[in-house]
Design an enzyme around this catalytic site. Structure first.
Site, PDB file in Angstrom:
ATOM      1  N   TYR A   1       0.823  -1.211   0.000  1.00 20.81           N
ATOM      2  CA  TYR A   1       0.000   0.000   0.000  1.00 20.81           C
ATOM      3  C   TYR A   1       0.859   1.263   0.000  1.00 20.81           C
ATOM      4  O   TYR A   1       0.466   2.282  -0.553  1.00 20.81           O
ATOM      5  CB  TYR A   1      -0.895   0.023   1.250  1.00 20.81           C
ATOM      6  CG  TYR A   1      -2.244  -0.621   1.083  1.00 20.81           C
ATOM      7  CD1 TYR A   1      -2.353  -1.957   0.735  1.00 20.81           C
ATOM      8  CD2 TYR A   1      -3.408   0.098   1.308  1.00 20.81           C
ATOM      9  CE1 TYR A   1      -3.598  -2.551   0.610  1.00 20.81           C
ATOM     10  CE2 TYR A   1      -4.662  -0.488   1.190  1.00 20.81           C
ATOM     11  CZ  TYR A   1      -4.745  -1.811   0.833  1.00 20.81           C
ATOM     12  OH  TYR A   1      -5.970  -2.401   0.708  1.00 20.81           O
TER      13      TYR A   1
ATOM     14  N   LYS B   1       2.782 -15.453   1.776  1.00 20.57           N
ATOM     15  CA  LYS B   1       3.047 -16.139   0.502  1.00 20.57           C
ATOM     16  C   LYS B   1       4.558 -16.368   0.467  1.00 20.57           C
ATOM     17  O   LYS B   1       5.275 -15.890  -0.419  1.00 20.57           O
ATOM     18  CB  LYS B   1       2.543 -15.252  -0.655  1.00 20.57           C
ATOM     19  CG  LYS B   1       2.541 -15.913  -2.014  1.00 20.57           C
ATOM     20  CD  LYS B   1       1.461 -16.956  -2.197  1.00 20.57           C
ATOM     21  CE  LYS B   1       1.646 -17.659  -3.538  1.00 20.57           C
ATOM     22  NZ  LYS B   1       0.735 -18.805  -3.727  1.00 20.57           N
TER      23      LYS B   1
ATOM     24  N   ASP C   1      -3.286 -18.109  -0.486  1.00 20.95           N
ATOM     25  CA  ASP C   1      -4.267 -18.751  -1.382  1.00 20.95           C
ATOM     26  C   ASP C   1      -4.987 -19.878  -0.640  1.00 20.95           C
ATOM     27  O   ASP C   1      -6.211 -20.018  -0.707  1.00 20.95           O
ATOM     28  CB  ASP C   1      -3.606 -19.239  -2.686  1.00 20.95           C
ATOM     29  CG  ASP C   1      -2.275 -19.948  -2.494  1.00 20.95           C
ATOM     30  OD1 ASP C   1      -1.768 -20.005  -1.349  1.00 20.95           O
ATOM     31  OD2 ASP C   1      -1.727 -20.461  -3.496  1.00 20.95           O
TER      32      ASP C   1
ATOM     33  N   ASP D   1      -6.522  -6.948   3.876  1.00 21.79           N
ATOM     34  CA  ASP D   1      -7.636  -6.239   3.218  1.00 21.79           C
ATOM     35  C   ASP D   1      -8.523  -7.246   2.481  1.00 21.79           C
ATOM     36  O   ASP D   1      -9.743  -7.240   2.633  1.00 21.79           O
ATOM     37  CB  ASP D   1      -7.068  -5.210   2.231  1.00 21.79           C
ATOM     38  CG  ASP D   1      -8.178  -4.479   1.496  1.00 21.79           C
ATOM     39  OD1 ASP D   1      -9.126  -4.023   2.167  1.00 21.79           O
ATOM     40  OD2 ASP D   1      -8.113  -4.382   0.260  1.00 21.79           O
TER      41      ASP D   1
ATOM     42  N   ASP E   1     -12.632  -8.905   3.619  1.00 14.43           N
ATOM     43  CA  ASP E   1     -13.877  -8.887   2.827  1.00 14.43           C
ATOM     44  C   ASP E   1     -14.417 -10.308   2.680  1.00 14.43           C
ATOM     45  O   ASP E   1     -15.628 -10.536   2.740  1.00 14.43           O
ATOM     46  CB  ASP E   1     -13.650  -8.273   1.439  1.00 14.43           C
ATOM     47  CG  ASP E   1     -13.909  -6.767   1.423  1.00 14.43           C
ATOM     48  OD1 ASP E   1     -13.636  -6.124   2.461  1.00 14.43           O
ATOM     49  OD2 ASP E   1     -14.379  -6.241   0.395  1.00 14.43           O
TER      50      ASP E   1
HETATM   51  C1  IPM Z   1     -10.418  -1.096   4.014  1.00 12.91           C
HETATM   52  C2  IPM Z   1     -10.642  -0.399   2.702  1.00 12.91           C
HETATM   53  C3  IPM Z   1      -9.477   0.533   2.423  1.00 12.91           C
HETATM   54  C4  IPM Z   1      -8.217  -0.321   2.329  1.00 12.91           C
HETATM   55  C5  IPM Z   1      -9.660   1.419   1.173  1.00 12.91           C
HETATM   56  C6  IPM Z   1     -10.912   2.265   1.261  1.00 12.91           C
HETATM   57  C7  IPM Z   1      -8.456   2.275   0.894  1.00 12.91           C
HETATM   58  O1  IPM Z   1     -10.842  -1.327   1.685  1.00 12.91           O
HETATM   59  O2  IPM Z   1     -10.237  -0.401   5.030  1.00 12.91           O
HETATM   60  O3  IPM Z   1     -10.436  -2.330   4.038  1.00 12.91           O
HETATM   61  O4  IPM Z   1      -7.917  -0.875   1.257  1.00 12.91           O
HETATM   62  O5  IPM Z   1      -7.515  -0.437   3.326  1.00 12.91           O
HETATM   63 MG    MG Z   2     -11.001  -3.325   2.351  1.00 15.32          MG
END
Ligand code: IPM
Ligand code: MG
Length: 374
Positions: A145, A193, A225, A249, A253
């Site tokens: 990042y 990884k 993975d 990240d 999700d």
């Molecule tokens: C998160 C979000 C952020 C990230 C974005 C909005 C930059 O997806 O906090 O998970 O990638 O860290």
């Molecule tokens: Mg995110």
């Protein structure tokens, strides 16, 4: 209990950010009335909202406010008009990334627990889901990042993002993850990884060294993975997952699909500067202004903030109110599509429950929220 006023920087941001924030603050108001804790809320701009007003996604006055606060509450950042044009150089997300970096928030804590009422709603089978309870420790201020970036141009159609870590950056995150594992079920899983990436091999070295000092913790090492697959096949095997910025990240999700909705996951970002509390979900602009967004991730982020501020009694009440509400099958449309419970109704219900006398664990003096923005 102390009576001092705690300064909270409120950054509502974009999309559904302002409406979920409104419900988070409503619950905070209930806490002040019940316990007598006092919060001074001051709002500031971030993300697309800040670009529209000031040209910058992180104006200096926002940073100054956050720097001087006891905690930062953040809604969400991101707007679709910025996603459609790859040539845009100023983006809402830079506000959040800049803030994380400036406050040196090197660790993002994302607890993942399933509410019993959500077991049937998840796309996974109930036998895989019962009692899922793990936490992701995501490195937050380094890695790919924040490494050097090279943008492609017409004359040079190459782009690169450098993924770099120092052993100190890894050490401070993994140390916290070991402490978390010790206070939980004693299992730590490093996700990396290491069969391909040099930075992942450094993560392994640092973790192996720390493992020797923590004999009570069982340590597993898993390639990312495989971890993605294992999270779907058997999420109950995980207790504490520690991982780099990018992998954390993506996996968080994925974790949101396990619990049934990304609208349920809160997070705390901690480090050297003021700690920040925000939902894992994004700004979901398609839902903005429709009163359909799920405020629970924001409300649970408020609970994490209360815990961080040492107000554990209030934090427990907020979590318990959310649990009781969801136990009754009450939820926004992402949770229970057959019922209609709007964002503000959810916030109202939780706030009422928290404020309820029968719900009272402790008795405090009257508190106040001043300078409220919403
Ligand atoms: C998160 C979000 C952020 C990230 C974005 C909005 C930059 O997806 O906090 O998970 O990638 O860290
Ligand atoms: Mg995110």
């Amino acid at each position: 209990m102390t009576d001092r006023i705690r300064e909270i920087a409120v950054l509502a941001g974009d999309g559904i950010g302002p409406e979920v924030m409104r419900q988070g603050l409503r619950v905070l108001q209930a806490v002040t009335e019940k316990y007598g804790y006092a919060f001074n809320l001051s709002s500031a701009l971030i993300g697309g909202a800040a670009i529209a007003k000031t040209g910058s996604p992180l104006p200096p006055e926002t940073l100054e406010l956050c720097d001087g606060a006891d905690a930062v509450l953040l809604g969400a950042v991101g707007l679709p008009e910025y996603d459609q044009d790859p040539n845009i150089t100023v983006r809402p997300e830079q506000g959040l990334l800049g803030l994380r970096k400036a406050l040196q928030l090197y660790l993002n804590i994302r607890p993942v627990t399933i509410f019993p009422s959500m077991v049937e709603q998840s796309v996974l089978k109930p036998q895989v889901l019962n009692d899922v309870d793990f936490v992701i420790y995501r490195e937050l201020s380094s890695g790919i990042y924040f490494g050097e970036k090279h943008e492609a141009s017409e004359t040079s159609p190459n782009a690169s993002d450098l993924c770099a870590y120092t052993s100190e950056e890894i050490h401070r995150v993994v140390t916290r993850a070991f402490a978390a594992a010790e206070s939980r079920r004693g299992q730590l899983c490093l996700v990396d990884k290491a069969n391909v990436l040099a930075t992942s091999r450094l993560w392994r070295q640092v973790t192996m060294r720390l493992a020797a000092d923590h004999p009570a913790v069982t340590v597993d090492y898993m390639y990312v993975d495989n971890a993605a697959m294992q999270l779907v096949l058997n999420p109950r095997q995980f207790d504490v997952i520690v991982t780099s910025n990018m992998f954390g990240d993506i996996l968080s999700d994925l974790a949101s699909a396990i619990v049934g909705s990304i609208g349920l996951l809160p997070s705390a970002s901690i480090g050297t500067g003021t700690a920040l509390f925000e939902p894992v979900h994004g700004s979901y602009p398609q839902a903005a202004g429709k009163d359909i967004a799920n405020p629970l991730a924001m409300i649970l982020s408020v609970a994490m903030m209360l815990e961080h501020l040492g107000l554990s009694d209030a934090a427990a009440d907020v979590r318990e109110a959310v649990r009781r509400c969801t136990d009754k099958g009450i939820g926004t449309s992402d949770m229970h599509p057959e019922h209609e419970c709007g964002c503000s109704k959810m916030g109202e219900l939780i706030a009422h429950m928290v404020a309820d006398e029968d719900f009272r664990l402790n008795v405090g003096k009257k508190g106040a929220i001043s300078d409220t923005i919403i």
